[in-house]
Design an enzyme around this catalytic site. Structure first.
Site, mmCIF file in Angstrom:
data_model
loop_
_atom_site.group_PDB
_atom_site.id
_atom_site.type_symbol
_atom_site.label_atom_id
_atom_site.label_comp_id
_atom_site.label_asym_id
_atom_site.label_seq_id
_atom_site.Cartn_x
_atom_site.Cartn_y
_atom_site.Cartn_z
ATOM 1 N N ILE A 133 0.751 -1.088 0.069
ATOM 2 C CA ILE A 133 0.079 0.007 -0.017
ATOM 3 C C ILE A 133 0.613 1.444 0.126
ATOM 4 C CG2 ILE A 133 -2.054 1.369 1.359
ATOM 5 C CD1 ILE A 133 -2.597 -1.279 2.500
ATOM 6 N N PRO A 134 1.021 1.734 -1.192
ATOM 7 C CA PRO A 134 2.423 2.465 -1.146
ATOM 8 C C PRO A 134 2.143 4.338 -0.734
ATOM 9 C CG PRO A 134 0.849 2.594 -3.172
ATOM 10 C CD PRO A 134 0.658 1.323 -2.281
ATOM 11 N N CYS A 135 1.896 4.087 0.827
ATOM 12 C CA CYS A 135 1.684 5.361 1.219
ATOM 13 C C CYS A 135 2.501 6.383 0.757
ATOM 14 C CB CYS A 135 1.594 5.558 2.484
ATOM 15 S SG CYS A 135 2.381 4.000 3.539
ATOM 16 N N HIS A 136 3.908 6.235 0.217
ATOM 17 C CA HIS A 136 5.502 7.117 -0.114
ATOM 18 C C HIS A 136 5.130 7.528 -1.418
ATOM 19 C CE1 HIS A 136 5.578 2.974 -2.097
ATOM 20 N NE2 HIS A 136 6.750 4.178 -3.516
#
Length: 169
Positions: A133-136
């Site tokens: 889950i690419p919160c970056h």
């Protein structure tokens, strides 16, 4: 696929709780699995000893993470269980739709979800499955990095910079 399961936020646990520890250029990733579901990925210090995958699912997760490290456009296909509020899960689903190599601001996601940027940031900070889950990929509207892993400086932002550079943002 994200399934809801009640779990606490990111915490440091004894090594025996990890089913694998994968070395990456920016951290060692500690993987936790509950039955047949990935539940946590934690960024551990770069000098943390690695741990070979302890089961078939841990091996598959490591293989997919390695595929992402080779090709940042790799699309993950893993069974995941994560807890969280309804709002957090909505934010996480939205974040999963951000393509590799692109970013969206906290404000943009908030507007889409009829929420507030701070609430989106809090959901990002509660994400227990970073990279997948690419919160970056969520940044400040001003074009700055914003926070990462509930931090506004230090190693967490160095990890965010690495991931964004890896994806050529």
């Amino acid at each position: 696929m994200i399934m809801s399961k009640s779990k606490a936020n990111l915490t440091m646990q004894p090594s025996a709780d990890y089913q694998a520890k994968l070395a990456t250029p920016f951290a060692v990733l500690g993987l936790r699995i509950d039955e047949d579901w990935l539940t946590d990925i934690e960024y551990l210090p770069i000098d943390t000893p690695t741990l070979a995958p302890q089961n078939i699912l841990a091996r598959e997760i490591c293989d997919q993470l390695q595929a992402y490290l080779t090709d940042p456009r790799f699309i993950f296909d893993l069974s995941m269980h994560i807890g969280g509020t309804i709002h957090q899960r909505r934010v996480w689903r939205t974040i999963q739709d951000i393509p590799s190599g692109t970013t969206r601001s906290y404000a943009d996601i908030a507007a889409q979800l009829h929420s507030a940027p701070r609430a989106v940031g809090q959901a990002c900070g509660a994400n227990r499955l970073p990279i997948i889950i690419p919160c970056h990929r969520v940044i400040a509207k001003s074009g700055g990095l914003g926070g990462f892993m509930n931090a506004s400086d230090g190693i967490p932002l160095a990890i965010k910079r690495w991931l964004l550079h890896h994806e050529r943002v």
